[in-house]
Design an enzyme around this catalytic site. Structure first.
Site, short mmCIF file in Angstrom:
data_model
loop_
_atom_site.label_atom_id
_atom_site.label_comp_id
_atom_site.label_asym_id
_atom_site.label_seq_id
_atom_site.Cartn_x
_atom_site.Cartn_y
_atom_site.Cartn_z
N HIS A 125 35.96 23.07 -17.30
CA HIS A 125 35.83 21.73 -16.67
C HIS A 125 34.60 21.35 -15.90
O HIS A 125 34.42 22.42 -15.10
CB HIS A 125 37.22 21.33 -15.58
CG HIS A 125 37.57 20.23 -15.19
ND1 HIS A 125 37.07 18.86 -15.80
CD2 HIS A 125 37.50 19.74 -13.90
CE1 HIS A 125 37.41 18.00 -14.98
NE2 HIS A 125 37.57 18.52 -13.69
N ASP A 139 10.27 84.87 -10.11
CA ASP A 139 9.17 85.61 -10.62
C ASP A 139 8.97 85.76 -12.06
O ASP A 139 9.35 87.13 -12.52
CB ASP A 139 8.86 86.90 -10.05
CG ASP A 139 8.72 86.56 -8.36
OD1 ASP A 139 8.59 85.42 -7.96
OD2 ASP A 139 8.79 87.52 -7.54
N ASP A 180 37.18 21.90 -6.82
CA ASP A 180 36.15 21.50 -7.35
C ASP A 180 34.76 22.53 -7.01
O ASP A 180 34.08 22.21 -6.11
CB ASP A 180 35.77 19.93 -6.65
CG ASP A 180 36.62 19.07 -7.05
OD1 ASP A 180 37.44 19.30 -8.07
OD2 ASP A 180 36.92 18.22 -6.53
N ASP A 194 11.42 82.71 0.98
CA ASP A 194 11.25 83.81 -0.47
C ASP A 194 12.02 85.00 0.20
O ASP A 194 12.24 85.17 1.26
CB ASP A 194 9.97 83.85 -0.80
CG ASP A 194 9.86 84.78 -2.04
OD1 ASP A 194 10.85 84.99 -2.84
OD2 ASP A 194 8.74 85.24 -2.53
N GLU A 220 17.24 87.55 -0.70
CA GLU A 220 18.54 88.04 -1.33
C GLU A 220 19.41 89.01 -0.31
O GLU A 220 20.35 88.75 -0.66
CB GLU A 220 18.28 88.86 -2.47
CG GLU A 220 17.46 88.13 -3.66
CD GLU A 220 16.00 87.49 -3.34
OE1 GLU A 220 15.60 86.45 -3.90
OE2 GLU A 220 15.20 88.33 -2.61
N ASP A 279 45.73 14.71 -8.74
CA ASP A 279 44.74 14.94 -8.12
C ASP A 279 44.66 14.13 -6.92
O ASP A 279 45.61 13.21 -6.64
CB ASP A 279 43.45 14.74 -8.97
CG ASP A 279 42.14 15.55 -8.57
OD1 ASP A 279 42.30 16.29 -7.48
OD2 ASP A 279 41.14 15.38 -9.13
N ASP A 326 39.80 12.66 -17.88
CA ASP A 326 39.63 12.60 -16.28
C ASP A 326 39.63 11.20 -16.10
O ASP A 326 40.10 10.19 -16.92
CB ASP A 326 38.40 13.33 -15.76
CG ASP A 326 38.64 13.52 -14.35
OD1 ASP A 326 39.30 12.92 -13.51
OD2 ASP A 326 38.04 14.68 -14.01
N ASP A 339 40.58 17.38 0.90
CA ASP A 339 39.78 17.08 0.04
C ASP A 339 38.36 17.68 0.61
O ASP A 339 37.59 16.92 1.16
CB ASP A 339 39.63 15.66 -0.34
CG ASP A 339 38.56 15.48 -1.45
OD1 ASP A 339 38.17 16.36 -2.06
OD2 ASP A 339 38.34 14.07 -1.59
N ARG A 374 46.44 19.40 -7.44
CA ARG A 374 45.49 20.15 -6.35
C ARG A 374 45.96 20.45 -5.11
O ARG A 374 45.68 21.51 -4.63
CB ARG A 374 44.54 19.10 -6.43
CG ARG A 374 43.16 19.64 -5.64
CD ARG A 374 41.93 19.07 -5.72
NE ARG A 374 41.89 17.88 -5.02
CZ ARG A 374 40.97 17.09 -4.58
NH1 ARG A 374 39.59 17.25 -5.31
NH2 ARG A 374 40.75 16.06 -3.65
N GLU A 386 45.78 15.33 -1.26
CA GLU A 386 45.74 15.91 0.05
C GLU A 386 46.51 15.18 1.03
O GLU A 386 47.06 15.65 2.21
CB GLU A 386 44.59 16.53 0.38
CG GLU A 386 43.97 17.51 -0.61
CD GLU A 386 43.57 17.15 -1.89
OE1 GLU A 386 43.81 17.79 -2.77
OE2 GLU A 386 43.12 15.85 -1.93
#
Length: 1643
Positions: A642, A1423, A584, A1316, A1319, A485, A369, A245, A568, A488
């Site tokens: 819940h 350009d 929980d 520049d 090319e 519930d 509950d 738990d 649980r 465990e």
């Protein structure tokens, strides 16, 4: 008092007596307890081979490790600088050896312990090993003590195996003798799945350990814990397993359930296996990066099951066959449920019910509950606050709702308020309680009602008592199901009210890493007794035994009527009887995220009825969190809101009847209820076959590695993808998906996307190929089940299939194929009492509107009316009367002219198939050659590579003679996509005429079809044509285009890099043979021809496209999009993502060719500062150089270095120009001398000459005075120096270039470089003297594309085509082939040099470019001229370079050539303020045009618009980051944002169909989807912000150094729905290296 003195003899006798007494006591204990003797400690020298760190198995799992303590255990000690890696690890001395082996129907062996020190004492000397081949996919092996019976789990479902397995096994087992180990292999592949040789077997009375190496890191499962991710982290993570738990707050501690089970996905094949250890003792499991797993348990036996499957889903099925398949819950339990701890009274419960009924929330179940009980006592109710509880169920039933109450195991010992507590008394009489160690006295603890005892559900008398009490209570308080519930088992005292005795059960020699580190913390003493054994052994079975007892009780009360149990605590097998919730949790964003891995885990564990407390149990939930949680919780199998005592109510109605939360919750719960027939069918499949319900994406898409870690999304079955709003980016698996709400097909697949999910939306998508049964929703399932059924059919390549299970077990099979929907009954025997019918069928993905729809019932065929949504491509059939349980066929017909064969078979004579490619020989007719200088190549080869789902490559080449191929590296996946069902395309080869056809799988659209006349492949001329999917084609460059969309009226565009200012149909600086095509379905694709030879493309109105290129091969790449933006992202993923420029480079920039001296620059800088105009970067063009020599400062600019330093101290940056051409006429010019010495310049081939190929560019001869009044050619002839051109392909050239730039930086500081004339440009044609060496056919080829000055040949204004260059690997190539790559080859060496010498990110701007140049540089549009026409075309140029993957782009503001006119320049300043690369630049001999050169009004207007730019720089920088990170565009055409592409041909004055705000007034303009006339005063530019987006901004300053220090802000422009989203990327703006993820403001 006098002390007695003992003699030496007396002392010796006393010592001997004590020794004898010790031995005697030990013997007596052994005789009484039967415990094994402690093995004498052995002194050994540990054998410590060189074990990889990842494979070290921890020899000191407890505290207190030290060198001496480690060596006492006979282990290896090697400390590290990391604590997570074991410092003390096992040597090879430990373990057992195999001493005998038998193999009849099973495999058994006897093991003997090897001599070694003990870890925790009481080691067992001899062990029994048994392996059972239980099924072809299931192996069991058990290791136990053959001489002493030990505790084994008494599982209700798992039985010993006795039958022999028929057929061959899918696994093999191999035993190693010394030290003993076990290998389990997959029989087909021989892959080792489980190899225990990684660590020793340890088997002591209270410490059992086994390690195993695993084949992959893809490990899922183990529990129960909070796993923040579904796939485990194998970096030394230890997970304790022991029911507890505890709060699920994100730690690694143990929680409610006990699941020593994991699944391992081996690889992309999907093959997987599971490992289950049937052991209920406290344990821990360590995962380490070998990868390997280590189990440490403190009792029982080692009882392992290994389960094999071809897919992860099959492994789950195998596991559930072993432990028991899940219960099928009642249909009503799939409805929405409400609960809270402590309503306070039944009146408050009813108020909650009524207010949620009033708002129309679908809502089936109400809980109470423990506050309904009298003093929290089981089987009681509060006679004051809950006095009307006996009639509460009837109150709920009257509206179709159900009631569930809670019971805890702990029973109070105190009497009731008005009398005895009879349930306790009857239990005491039955001796139903867990006892203390004496086996008689009930152990007493404390839980909710105070002092309590604890039922022993392993005791038959207790089970009878529990069932009897429940039956009695059920008669008093009617209800519909039970919630158990605290099992465990939980205890608020440590062990008991008396504490716990000091013995080996309560304090074992080793305690696993459990919460608190004490065995009995928050539970019972471990030495307490139950019918199954010591609580030490059965603690983790407490919840399991309670479930079994409760099942008996429920059957007694409900008989054959189905009910529900919710527990649980759990253990494997619980899912056969019960559901589970994740405990929980708390109201925070972590817990909403972690719920998804939790649900996926329990899907593996066989508990599909699973969910988390919606909106969180603890803490107050915010409206946003609860709204988002209600959205995703609507798709939890167990959907319950819940929360806990003392916190604000969080049921939907509590937020207000008209709240966004209520409206959103109602919307998604209605969708849930609509889909309940599908969800119920999934539970039927889980119950009958072991399928998962909530399914990891990985289970369906295991071949995609990215799905292995997806855990913020989940599937319902295989067909519905749920994407809650948890992360900014979500993954779309590789399938066809339709948006559930819009019904539109999703374009994305197999990629991460940012879904637009406003406050009231989550992602919900139907997988193509699915048929989902649906039903009209209602407020409860009682009423929804009365409503008509329907079908949603989501087509994938015209196919779909689905299934319906309806209540009593009948199944309805549904499938579609070839445009037919077949509704057929698979199991008939159930007649629905409500005479249910299928009324509505919705078919998604119907590409064309049908002519007719027919419904066939036996021999009766009727025509049924329909509606068709052209935009969504959805067919709606309404008002059908298809009775549940009968057979029908629904079909539709298409217009004849739209029918065509989508699957023609290829000609087997021509096509040979390989696994990952098509290879086809092509034979061309040798009868004639149109160009004798270019002989045809008669035999070619085709290779088609399916690189990925969205990337296809096909090459056509000469298989006999190697031809030039482009050396530009591209990024393609290492492994092809071999699964054709995952590809977005399919490829067919047409044999005669030869052609390749590429179809889009999802739509059938033919996007490439080269089976057209004219295909030619000769040495110097290659031509291929293809049909286009539509007339909407964009791209190809670099050429000035008058419109963004190409005109297909027989236009031809040449591509060959050239020093050529922009002009109509004139080839310019770069080459980009890439286009994007739109399809009539609004999908998009891109095509790259990876060829760097001179070429052209011709468009014709067919629509069709013809390529002609002068060499190389045909190497095409197609990216499939399917949106324009995704095309760019996929293309840049292929060629390289755009560089992220420095933040300062987004500031305004000034340049001029023609500054006379540095004083002019200083005065300009001063004037700009005085005018307050934002301005970050100043340039110097070639006039700063002495005689235009690279790296040499002119004497008129000797003050420039100091000026640059001054400007930089004030936040400015400086960029210098460099040209590639290096003068060769100097007597003392280190750049040339070093370059020549290193042989970096382009030369002739050695067979022609060993000389440099000389050209002429800007550098002047020494000691000349240039007369600029002479004509240009004369100036070139008499003044220009010979220049050499570096060959930047060569590594040594890059080294030389870096050296020259570094030397320059020492003399004058700069922040970036502008390259520049690359090319490469030359002012002479070919070479000095214009006589090119070698074959003339390369300078004047047999076919000349329509290039500028085509009559002058390819060498016009550049080098001779026979010039020789060398690739980085030394391969010689002709300039003819690589000319177009010259600029590309210069960019990266320049970028590397800038980063190296400045130590900052900097920026490089290039004129010439080729695909992938954007990885390192920006580009300006060359350009240009000062004209209105060029202002307009700059937008087209930028959009094209966005397609090409160069985001940092712009045009010279106000134009480079010619004097600028005032209004045009002002308008250009306004437009240019929004260029990514914003630079005002003009040329020599023209008047200045910078902002301070006009008048005060011009300067003020420039300042105003640049202030807007600077305020938006955080947004622009974020866009640049997204381009760099994801490949998205910065300058974005409207068509990329879903504007209809038939509108975007005219973008001028068009307001797209969305909400828009005027940037200047912040008002919504109220116009959309139309062309409008906008006001254009001279000092104004129209700016509009799109609704739904957040723009980060920052107060502007004179430059970015100061603006970046100002506070940030957000411009939030709300959408029609009142929402907005955005992101911000922020870093230091110039650092080198990886960048962080963008910060996202809240949506």
């Amino acid at each position: 008092m006098v002390k007695k003195k003992f003699s030496g003899l007396e002392v010796s006798l006393i010592v001997m007596l004590l020794l004898v007494m010790t031995v005697a006591v030990a013997l007596i204990v052994l005789m009484v307890t039967g415990e094994p003797a402690v093995i004498k400690e052995e002194t050994i020298v540990p054998e410590c081979p060189n074990i990889p760190l990842a494979e070290r198995v921890n020899c000191f799992p407890d505290a207190g490790a030290s060198k001496s303590a480690c060596q006492m255990r006979g282990c290896c000690w090697s400390p590290l600088d990391e604590r997570n890696v074991p410092w003390c690890f096992f040597s090879t001395n430990h373990g057992y050896s195999l001493v005998s082996e038998e193999r009849p129907n099973s495999l058994s062996a006897r093991l003997k312990r090897m001599a070694a020190p003990s870890l925790f004492g009481s080691d067992i000397e001899e062990l029994s090993f048994l392996a059972e081949m239980q099924t072809v996919n299931r192996l069991r092996f058990k290791i136990s003590d053959p001489l002493s019976k030990r505790f084994e789990v008494p599982h209700e479902h798992v039985r010993d195996h006795v039958t022999q397995v028929p057929g061959s096994l899918n696994y093999e087992i191999e035993l190693t003798h010394k030290p003993f180990s076990l290998k389990v292999r997959r029989a087909a592949t021989k892959k080792v799945l489980f190899d225990t040789a990684v660590g020793p077997l340890v088997f002591a009375d209270q410490y059992l350990q086994l390690s195993a190496r695993l084949p992959s890191h893809n490990i899922y499962g183990l529990g129960e814990h909070v796993h923040q991710n579904y796939r485990h982290d194998t970096m030394w993570k230890t997970w304790p397993i022991f029911t507890r738990d505890a709060f699920p707050n994100g730690g690694t501690h143990n929680l409610y359930g006990h699941y020593p089970y994991f699944l391992c996905l081996e690889d992309e094949s999907g093959k997987s296996f599971g490992v289950f250890l049937m052991n209920s003792n406290a344990m821990e499991v360590t995962l380490q990066p070998a990868p390997a797993v280590t189990y440490r348990t403190i009792g029982g036996v080692l009882d392992f099951y290994i389960l094999l499957g071809d897919t992860p889903e099959q492994v789950v099925q195998e596991f559930l066959e072993l432990i028991g398949r899940p219960v099928i819950p009642p249909y009503w339990s799939l409805g929405f449920q409400l609960s809270r701890w402590d309503y306070g009274s039944l009146d408050e419960v009813k108020k909650t019910v009524e207010r949620n009924r009033a708002i129309g929330i679908p809502y089936d179940v109400q809980y109470t509950d423990i506050d309904y009980m009298e003093d929290k006592k089981d089987f009681t109710y509060d006679l004051v606050k809950f006095r009307d509880l006996p009639s509460f169920a009837e109150y709920l039933h009257s509206k179709g709702q159900k009631y569930i109450l809670i019971l805890d195991p702990a029973v109070a010992t105190s009497p009731r308020i008005n009398g005895p507590y009879e349930s306790y008394d009857r239990g005491t009489k039955k001796e139903a309680w867990v006892t203390e160690a004496d086996g008689k006295t009930p152990i007493v603890g404390e839980v909710w009602p105070g002092e309590t005892v604890f039922p022993d559900y392993t005791n038959k008398d207790c089970i009878e008592w529990w069932a009897d009490e429940y039956e009695r209570f059920s008669k008093e308080i009617k209800h519909d199901a039970l919630w158990i519930d605290m099992n465990e088992v939980a205890n608020f005292k440590k062990g008991s009210i008396k504490g716990c005795a000091d013995n080996k059960l309560n304090y074992p020699p080793f305690t696993p890493n459990i919460l608190d580190g004490v065995m009995y913390s928050k539970t019972l003493c471990m030495d307490s007794k139950q019918a199954w054994g010591d609580h030490y052994d059965v603690h983790s079975l407490y919840g399991y035994s309670m479930v079994l007892a409760t099942d008996v009780a429920l059957k007694r009360v409900f008989g054959t009527k189905r009910t529900l149990m919710l527990t649980r605590s759990s253990f494997p097998g619980v899912g056969k009887y019960s559901g589970h919730w994740l405990g929980d949790n708390a109201a925070n964003w972590n817990d909403i995220k972690w719920a998804i891995p939790g649900m996926l885990d329990f899907g593996l564990f066989g508990v599909p009825y699973i969910g988390a407390d919606i909106c969180g149990f603890f803490d107050n939930s915010t409206e946003e969190l609860c709204r988002r949680w209600m959205q995703v919780g609507a798709f939890y199998p167990f959907s319950r809101n819940h929360n806990a005592q003392h916190y604000m109510p969080q049921d939907p109605a509590a937020f207000g009847e008209n709240s966004l939360l209520v409206n959103s919750s109602r919307h998604y719960l209605n969708i849930r209820y609509t889909l309940l027939p599908y969800l119920y069918t999934l539970f039927y499949k889980a119950h009958t076959a072991g399928d998962t319900v909530v399914r990891p994406v990985m289970h369906e898409f295991y071949s995609d590695r990215r799905t292995w870690t997806v855990d913020r999304q989940f599937l319902w079955g295989k067909s519905l993808l749920i994407t809650p709003v948890l992360d900014p980016v979500t993954y779309i698996p590789d399938a066809v998906w339709y948006d559930y709400e819009t019904e539109v097909r999703m374009e994305a697949r197999k990629q991460e996307v940012e879904m637009f999910l406003p406050a009231d939306k989550l992602g919900l998508h139907i997988r193509g190929g699915a048929v989902l049964p649906i039903q009209k929703p209602a407020v409860t399932t009682v009423y929804s089940r009365l409503n008509p059924l329907g079908l949603i059919i989501a087509l994938d390549n015209n196919n779909a299939a689905g299934e319906l299970f309806w209540d009593d077990g009948d199944s309805l099979g549904i499938s579609t194929k070839s445009q037919r929907v077949i509704v057929c009954v698979m199991h008939s025997g159930y007649s629905d009492p409500n005479n249910l019918r299928f009324e509505n069928i919705t078919v998604l993905g119907v590409i064309r509107e049908p002519l007719t729809v027919h419904v066939t019932d036996g021999n009766n065929i009727t025509t049924h009316p329909f509606t068709y949504d052209t935009y969504r491509q959805v067919l709606y059939l309404r008002g059908l009367e298809l009775i549940l349980g009968q057979n029908y066929t629904v079909s539709w017909s298409q217009p004849e002219f739209e029918r065509f064969d989508c699957y023609p078979e290829p000609d087997r004579h021509f096509i040979k198939t390989k696994k990952n490619a098509y290879i086809a020989p092509i034979h061309l007719s040798p009868d004639y050659s149109a160009r004798p200088e270019s002989p045809d190549i008669n035999t070619l080869r085709v290779e088609i590579k399916y690189h990925s789902a969205d990337l296809l490559q096909f090459k056509i080449f000469d298989p006999t003679n190697k031809r030039y191929e482009v050396p530009v590296p591209l990024t393609v996946p290492p492994n092809p996509e071999t699964d054709e069902t995952k590809r977005q395309y399919r490829v067919q080869i047409q044999a005669n005429p030869f052609g390749i056809q590429v179809y889009r799988n999802s739509t059938g659209t033919l996007i490439w079809d080269s089976a057209l006349p004219g295909f030619t492949f000769s040495d110097l001329f290659i031509q291929v044509s293809t049909r286009l999917s539509s007339e909407y084609v964009y791209g190809f460059g670099e050429t000035e285009h008058p419109t963004y969309k190409h005109n297909l009226g027989y236009h031809t565009w040449g591509m060959f890099s050239k020093d050529q200012p922009p002009g109509y149909k004139k080839n310019c600086y770069g080459v980009h043979p890439f286009y994007m095509g739109l399809e009539m379905t609004a999908h998009a694709h891109g095509v790259l021809l990876l060829n760097s030879n001179a070429m052209d493309v011709t468009f014709q109105p067919t629509p069709a496209l013809t390529y002609r290129t002068l060499g190389g091969i045909l190497d095409f790449y197609i990216v499939m999009g399917p949106t324009p933006e995704l095309v760019v992202q996929e293309y840049t993923n292929l060629i390289g993502r755009p560089v992220l420029p420095a933040y300062w480079s987004l500031g305004f920039q000034l340049c001029r060719y023609g500054y006379a001296n540095d004083t002019e620059i200083a005065e300009l800088y001063s004037d700009m500062r005085a005018a307050g105009i934002p301005y970050d970067v100043q340039y110097a063009d070639i006039d700063y150089m002495e005689r235009q020599l690279d790296f040499v400062l002119d004497r008129q600019f000797l003050g420039l270095p100091a000026l640059v330093d001054t400007m930089r101290t004030e936040g400015m940056r400086f960029i210098f120009i460099l040209d590639p051409a290096i003068s060769g006429n100097e007597t003392d010019y280190p750049a040339f001398e070093r370059g020549k010495a290193k042989d970096v310049f382009i030369k002739w081939p050695k067979e022609l000459s060993n000389d440099i190929v000389w050209g002429k560019v800007w550098p002047d001869l020494p000691d000349v005075k240039v007369n600029e009044s002479l004509d240009w050619d004369t100036q070139v002839k008499i003044y220009r120096a010979y220049t050499a051109f570096p060959d930047f392909f060569m590594n040594k050239t890059a080294t030389w270039w870096h050296r020259e730039i570094a030397d320059m930086y020492k003399n004058i500081t700069f922040d970036g470089l502008w390259i520049d004339m690359n090319e490469p440009a030359s002012f002479v044609h070919g070479t000095v003297g214009e006589k090119c060496l070698g074959p003339a056919v390369y300078d004047n080829p047999p076919y000349m594309p329509p290039l500028e000055s085509r009559e002058r040949g390819l060498n016009h204004k550049t080098l001779c085509m026979n010039s020789q260059q060398h690739l980085s690997d030394g391969t010689p190539v002709k300039h003819y082939d690589v000319h177009n790559l010259y600029g590309w080859s210069q960019i990266k060496p320049t970028y590397d040099a800038v980063l190296s010498v400045t130590g900052k990110r900097g920026v490089v701007v290039t004129r010439s470019s080729y695909p992938s140049s954007g990885k390192w540089s920006g580009h300006w549009l060359g350009d240009n001229y000062s004209s209105w026409d060029q202002l307009l075309k700059s937008i087209i140029g930028m959009m094209e370079f966005s397609l090409f993957g160069i985001s940092y782009t712009g045009a010279d503001i106000c134009g480079f050539f010619n004097p600028a006119e005032y209004e045009m320049c002002l308008r250009w300043m306004q437009l240019g303020a929004f260029y990514p690369y914003s630079r005002n630049h003009n040329s020599k001999f023209n008047p200045r045009q910078d902002p301070v050169s006009w008048n005060a009004s011009f300067a003020e207007a420039s300042r105003d618009v640049l202030n807007i730019r600077y305020s938006l720089l955080p947004y622009l920088y974020t866009l640049m980051f997204h381009a760099h990170n994801a490949g998205s565009t910065v300058i974005r055409p409207l068509l990329h944002e879903n504007v209809p592409f038939d509108v975007t041909r005219e973008v001028k004055g068009y307001i797209p169909d969305d909400r828009w705000y005027d940037f200047h007034t912040a008002r919504a303009i109220g116009l959309r989807g139309q062309l409008v006339t906008l006001p254009t005063p001279l000092n104004h530019i129209n700016l509009h912000v799109r609704g739904g987006y957040i723009l980060p901004w920052q107060k502007p300053e004179n430059n970015t150094r100061y603006s970046r220090k100002n506070p940030l802000g957000l411009i939030v422009s709300l959408s029609d729905s009142g929402t907005a989203k955005g992101s911000l990327f922020w870093d230091d703006g110039e650092g080198i290296g990886d960048t962080a993820d963008p910060f996202s403001p809240p949506g």
